[in-house]
Design a protein around this motif. Sequence first.
Motif, PDB file in Angstrom:
ATOM      1  N   LEU A   1       0.788  -1.241   0.000  1.00 37.96           N
ATOM      2  CA  LEU A   1       0.000   0.000   0.000  1.00 37.96           C
ATOM      3  C   LEU A   1       0.817   1.287   0.000  1.00 37.96           C
ATOM      4  N   LEU A   2       2.060   1.254   0.420  1.00 40.09           N
ATOM      5  CA  LEU A   2       2.861   2.485   0.454  1.00 40.09           C
ATOM      6  C   LEU A   2       3.555   2.651  -0.898  1.00 40.09           C
ATOM      7  N   ASP A   3       2.852   3.303  -1.837  1.00 39.96           N
ATOM      8  CA  ASP A   3       3.356   3.364  -3.213  1.00 39.96           C
ATOM      9  C   ASP A   3       3.714   4.775  -3.670  1.00 39.96           C
ATOM     10  N   GLN A   4       3.564   5.773  -2.820  1.00 38.44           N
ATOM     11  CA  GLN A   4       3.909   7.139  -3.211  1.00 38.44           C
ATOM     12  C   GLN A   4       5.431   7.323  -3.246  1.00 38.44           C
ATOM     13  N   PRO A   5       5.900   8.359  -3.951  1.00 39.69           N
ATOM     14  CA  PRO A   5       7.312   8.721  -3.844  1.00 39.69           C
ATOM     15  C   PRO A   5       7.707   8.868  -2.385  1.00 39.69           C
ATOM     16  N   LEU A   6       8.841   8.305  -2.032  1.00 37.84           N
ATOM     17  CA  LEU A   6       9.213   8.151  -0.622  1.00 37.84           C
ATOM     18  C   LEU A   6      10.665   8.543  -0.413  1.00 37.84           C
ATOM     19  N   LEU A   7      10.895   9.436   0.555  1.00 42.96           N
ATOM     20  CA  LEU A   7      12.248   9.801   0.975  1.00 42.96           C
ATOM     21  C   LEU A   7      12.376   9.492   2.458  1.00 42.96           C
ATOM     22  N   ILE A   8      13.395   8.715   2.797  1.00 46.05           N
ATOM     23  CA  ILE A   8      13.684   8.352   4.176  1.00 46.05           C
ATOM     24  C   ILE A   8      15.039   8.936   4.534  1.00 46.05           C
ATOM     25  N   VAL A   9      15.077   9.754   5.595  1.00 48.25           N
ATOM     26  CA  VAL A   9      16.326  10.356   6.051  1.00 48.25           C
ATOM     27  C   VAL A   9      16.620   9.844   7.452  1.00 48.25           C
ATOM     28  N   ILE A  10      17.813   9.292   7.640  1.00 46.84           N
ATOM     29  CA  ILE A  10      18.230   8.784   8.942  1.00 46.84           C
ATOM     30  C   ILE A  10      19.669   9.209   9.195  1.00 46.84           C
ATOM     31  N   GLY A  11      20.072   9.171  10.442  1.00 47.22           N
ATOM     32  CA  GLY A  11      21.466   9.372  10.796  1.00 47.22           C
ATOM     33  C   GLY A  11      22.119   8.046  11.095  1.00 47.22           C
ATOM     34  N   ASP A  12      23.403   7.910  10.753  1.00 48.22           N
ATOM     35  CA  ASP A  12      24.027   6.602  10.947  1.00 48.22           C
ATOM     36  C   ASP A  12      24.221   6.274  12.427  1.00 48.22           C
ATOM     37  N   GLU A  13      24.266   7.290  13.299  1.00 53.19           N
ATOM     38  CA  GLU A  13      24.388   7.015  14.728  1.00 53.19           C
ATOM     39  C   GLU A  13      23.081   6.503  15.323  1.00 53.19           C
ATOM     40  N   ALA A  14      21.977   6.679  14.591  1.00 53.34           N
ATOM     41  CA  ALA A  14      20.684   6.205  15.097  1.00 53.34           C
ATOM     42  C   ALA A  14      20.636   4.681  15.191  1.00 53.34           C
TER      43      ALA A  14
ATOM     44  N   SER B   1       6.712   1.615  -3.206  1.00 50.21           N
ATOM     45  CA  SER B   1       7.129   2.759  -4.012  1.00 50.21           C
ATOM     46  C   SER B   1       8.206   2.353  -5.019  1.00 50.21           C
ATOM     47  N   THR B   2       8.026   2.784  -6.243  1.00 55.12           N
ATOM     48  CA  THR B   2       9.088   2.599  -7.237  1.00 55.12           C
ATOM     49  C   THR B   2      10.014   3.802  -7.268  1.00 55.12           C
ATOM     50  N   ASP B   3       9.561   4.906  -6.729  1.00 54.24           N
ATOM     51  CA  ASP B   3      10.349   6.129  -6.613  1.00 54.24           C
ATOM     52  C   ASP B   3      10.654   6.316  -5.131  1.00 54.24           C
ATOM     53  N   LYS B   4      11.794   5.808  -4.693  1.00 50.77           N
ATOM     54  CA  LYS B   4      12.122   5.896  -3.272  1.00 50.77           C
ATOM     55  C   LYS B   4      13.627   6.076  -3.093  1.00 50.77           C
ATOM     56  N   LYS B   5      13.962   6.817  -2.031  1.00 54.49           N
ATOM     57  CA  LYS B   5      15.351   7.118  -1.723  1.00 54.49           C
ATOM     58  C   LYS B   5      15.554   7.001  -0.213  1.00 54.49           C
ATOM     59  N   ILE B   6      16.731   6.570   0.166  1.00 55.68           N
ATOM     60  CA  ILE B   6      17.110   6.602   1.575  1.00 55.68           C
ATOM     61  C   ILE B   6      18.432   7.338   1.686  1.00 55.68           C
ATOM     62  N   ILE B   7      18.492   8.284   2.595  1.00 57.98           N
ATOM     63  CA  ILE B   7      19.690   9.088   2.803  1.00 57.98           C
ATOM     64  C   ILE B   7      20.139   8.895   4.236  1.00 57.98           C
ATOM     65  N   GLU B   8      21.378   8.493   4.404  1.00 56.68           N
ATOM     66  CA  GLU B   8      21.951   8.257   5.714  1.00 56.68           C
ATOM     67  C   GLU B   8      23.022   9.321   5.953  1.00 56.68           C
ATOM     68  N   ILE B   9      22.818  10.152   6.947  1.00 52.80           N
ATOM     69  CA  ILE B   9      23.737  11.255   7.220  1.00 52.80           C
ATOM     70  C   ILE B   9      24.815  10.778   8.191  1.00 52.80           C
ATOM     71  N   ASP B  10      26.058  10.853   7.747  1.00 48.06           N
ATOM     72  CA  ASP B  10      27.172  10.387   8.559  1.00 48.06           C
ATOM     73  C   ASP B  10      27.278  11.176   9.861  1.00 48.06           C
ATOM     74  N   ASP B  11      27.587  10.457  10.929  1.00 55.73           N
ATOM     75  CA  ASP B  11      27.860  11.064  12.241  1.00 55.73           C
ATOM     76  C   ASP B  11      26.680  11.880  12.765  1.00 55.73           C
ATOM     77  N   ALA B  12      25.475  11.546  12.362  1.00 56.08           N
ATOM     78  CA  ALA B  12      24.277  12.244  12.847  1.00 56.08           C
ATOM     79  C   ALA B  12      23.443  11.273  13.673  1.00 56.08           C
ATOM     80  N   SER B  13      22.959  11.759  14.803  1.00 52.76           N
ATOM     81  CA  SER B  13      22.124  10.948  15.687  1.00 52.76           C
ATOM     82  C   SER B  13      20.650  11.234  15.415  1.00 52.76           C
ATOM     83  N   HIS B  14      19.812  10.486  16.103  1.00 51.11           N
ATOM     84  CA  HIS B  14      18.362  10.673  15.994  1.00 51.11           C
ATOM     85  C   HIS B  14      17.987  12.132  16.274  1.00 51.11           C
TER      86      HIS B  14
END
Length: 315
Positions: A241-254, A274-287
């Motif tokens: 069901l989750l088929d919209q464009p999706l961006l997930i941002v997390i920190g690697d310390e999380a 979602s066929t249009d999805k991205k995940i971005i992991e920010i180095d040295d960033a916590s929750h």
Amino acid sequence: MSSIEHITFRNADMYWDIAADLHLPPDFDPARTWPAVVVAHPIGSCKEQTSGTVYAPALADAGYVVIAFDASFQGASGGEPRLLEDPAQRVQDFSRVVDHLVTLPYVDADRIGVLGICGGGGYSWAAAKTEKRLRAVVSITGANFGRVQREIAGHDGGVVAALSAIGARRTAEARGEASTVAEFLPGTAEAAQQTGDIDIIEAFEYYRTDRGRADNGNVRFEVAHGDTALGWDAVHLVEELLDQPLLIVIGDEAKQGAFGAWRDGHEVYERAASTDKKIIEIDDASHYDLYDRPHGAGEALTSVVPFLDERLRGA
């Protein structure tokens, strides 16, 4: 500079008001139509914290009409009992907010996105599964509150024991006892440090100091209705069901913290339809860096704004 309107509204399916801040772009013209973004606060938080003080103003400055709202039963929104954290209600709030947005003549109903932080991110995933008026989904260190609660309760019967205790609490209150509220965080900075967990330590620093403290940002929960969270899961059916464009941002310390945002972010990224999805992991960033720090929230926004521009503006 963007401007803010403090509003309340009530939909046909509600018996209480939702309180929200409407952030308008610097060049706002009500005769034009604008893309809009719904911004959802973390668990136990309020619109006066990261959702409405960091992300909503930045998105408004980028040219969006942004609505940062207090969840039902929390903050300045109505509903009884107070401090209720009911995932079903939290998810339904997104549709209530969209219902209000589409009545505003200057909002383009076909260009509405959502951004949620921490538990608000998990609720954004869940809402988008059924609320298809949300055309793009962004989670910032999104967490699955149901999983968090089950892990706190513990395995080997801990969840069932917690549910039994909640049932006993409801019985007591039905017979006239006063309602009970539980603190989610340790009582002191020292106690938070003793947990050794980066998420708990930084949660105390954010919510209990001048960094992020707000009158309605209590991180306290009404006990007798905690059963709904223990039986709920933000990622159920995302592969369908989750088929919209999706961006997930997390920190690697999380990945080190109890709230599990790193794990949840990767799970949703892998499973979402979602066929249009991205995940971005920010180095040295916590929750909690992603709540308000330049190296965290600031870096997240350098990806969030272009992502939304492409999906909601066609830029």
